[in-house]
Design an enzyme around this catalytic site. Structure first.
Site, PDB file in Angstrom:
ATOM      1  CB  SER A 124      -0.956  -0.042   1.205  1.00  0.00           C
ATOM      2  OG  SER A 124      -2.009   0.870   1.047  1.00  0.00           O
ATOM      3  CG  ASP A 142      -4.287  -1.727   0.611  1.00  0.00           C
ATOM      4  OD1 ASP A 142      -3.123  -2.138   0.742  1.00  0.00           O
ATOM      5  OD2 ASP A 142      -4.782  -0.840   1.316  1.00  0.00           O
TER       6      ASP A 142
END
Length: 479
Positions: free
Chosen positions: A178, A318
């Site tokens: 991320s 993510d």
């Protein structure tokens, strides 16, 4: 000692560089007699007799220039935690490091390795030397820096990296998820010289957060404008594949991505598993927070160097959802057995304990109060995941369970102070003053860990230096 105890504490709190912090920490250790603890060999926390004997043997072999016995000793006995010398308890006593016997042992090993690398004798030809170094390095293992997610708070990682780079203790292997993927991508695609120019807060641009209008949100474009994030990534990361970045910097970049498709599995992208995938696109996918950004299709360079879709049917989100800190995969691919984690996820920080916290009844009760509910939530989600198929919710429960059961810390974990006000700034664009502040916070959080990181990475860094030196000499001879 020119300053009293209170003045040293103030100097420690107000330090703006590691040199200033270390000087104040050293004076505080002297005020409290902790410098004497470092001088003494004895402690129940490690086998000081074993380490002292190894130091004597290595010194003797070095004086005699006994190459064969030195290689035998190092090959048979070299271990990252010999005599429990990596015990975190050994770093609870003094601010400026651990027992000096441990430092002496590490220095002796490094000196012996360097002497073997530099030696030019008939008993140690280049082929034998290289074989020994590679096998011993493989057996010993190495360290990895893992950068967590955390949205805007992930800029904290830049301060951590700045200090590790300045001190020359930055691991070659770096992993990001991320927000951490963005920072890892920047580091792994720039050389040390290029990074030195980049890691200046006033020159950095990370404008990534802009909310869509209601119409776009209804259309399924996400809540935040992904094009702004994409522009920010392109400003800071060159158009490189994982393999190109590795060849440019000799750093090993790993980026985690999670599947948007329930029948796919999370992946760790690097120069081995996805050599031609474009880093920019992998970073964009790893930062695609579910609900805020749409999923992303990866892209790669084909045989002709043209950008094409990579696994066209798959979309990715993510990386923190399934593997914020992918220890097992990194270990399997890169022989990692020591993990340095920079952790900034807001939902994780309340559950972290500094490895220097005191043991006893009070810390135990605090752990029960803080961590007990998290354990129950994880168990509940696991049961729901096992026993129910809820239309429209199965995917959400699966992701929640994956996040709850992860391990978010490492052998050494660096994290910011738990400021509640930071939660409100998780999805904001930081201005110059806020950038400077979070950058300094990352640096300051790293300072108390530097001597421990220096010690635990010293031998593996020596192996890297020796093997690099051997490779350069071998190339020169071939020409």
């Amino acid at each position: 000692m020119s300053r009293n105890f209170k003045q040293c504490e103030e100097a420690l709190a107000e330090a703006t560089s590691y040199a200033e912090w270390y000087e104040a920490a050293l004076e505080l250790d002297q005020h409290e007699g902790r410098d004497k603890w470092r001088e003494e060999f004895e402690s129940d926390d490690y086998d000081y007799r074993l380490l002292a004997s190894r130091v004597r043997v290595l010194k003797r072999l070095r004086r005699k220039r006994d190459v064969d016995r030195t290689i035998f000793r190092l090959r048979e006995e070299l271990h990252g935690n010999l005599g429990n010398m990596a015990n975190p308890a050994l770093y609870q006593h003094a601010r400026t490091g651990t027992k000096k016997l441990i430092n002496e042992y590490l220095d002796q090993v490094s000196i012996c390795l360097q002497l073997l690398c530099d030696s030019d004798t008939k008993t140690l030809p280049p082929m034998r030397k290289r074989r020994f170094l590679k096998r011993a390095a493989r057996s010993f293992g190495r360290s990895c820096l893992l950068l967590s997610g955390g949205a805007s708070q992930g800029l904290f990682h830049l301060g951590v990296i700045k200090e590790l780079e300045t001190e020359g203790i930055m691991p070659r292997v770096i992993t990001g998820s991320s927000a951490g993927a963005i920072i890892a991508g920047i580091v792994a695609s720039h050389t040390d010289e290029e990074l030195e120019e980049m890691l200046v807060p006033s020159r950095m641009e990370f404008e990534w957060c802009r909310m869509f209008g209601i119409t776009d949100i209804i259309k399924g474009s996400g809540v935040l404008d992904q094009s702004l994030l994409d522009k920010s990534i392109k400003r800071n990361i060159p158009e490189m594949t994982f393999l190109e970045a590795y060849e440019h910097t000799n750093r090993i970049l790993n980026i985690t991505v999670s599947p948007a498709d329930p029948n796919q599995f999370p992946r760790l992208l690097n120069y081995l598993t996805a050599p031609n995938v474009l880093i920019r696109r992998a970073v964009l996918a790893s930062a695609a927070i579910p609900g805020l950004f749409p999923s992303v299709q990866l892209r790669a360079k084909n045989f002709n160097g043209k950008s094409v879709a990579y696994m066209p049917q798959s979309r990715w989100i993510d990386g923190s959802v399934h593997e914020d800190i992918p220890k097992e995969r990194v270990n399997r691919l890169h022989n990692i057995n020591h993990y340095i984690v920079s952790q900034t996820n807001p939902h994780v920080l309340p559950f972290l304990n500094d490895d220097m916290d005191e043991k006893g009844l009070l810390p135990f009760i605090q752990d029960i109060v803080i961590k007990g509910p998290m354990v129950q939530v994880e168990h509940f989600l696991e049961l729901v995941h096992q026993h129910f198929e809820l239309p429209g919710l199965s995917s959400v429960i699966k992701k929640a369970h994956a996040m709850a059961r992860q391990t978010y810390s490492g052998d050494i974990t660096i994290y910011p102070e738990r400021h509640l006000m930071n939660l409100g700034k998780t999805f904001t664009n930081f201005g110059p003053l806020e950038m400077e502040k979070i950058f300094l916070e990352g640096r300051r959080a790293t300072w108390p860990k530097i001597e421990r990181i220096r010690n635990t990475t010293q031998i593996s860094r020596t192996f890297d230096d020796c093997l690099r030196s051997m490779s350069e000499r071998y190339r020169y001879v071939k020409r």
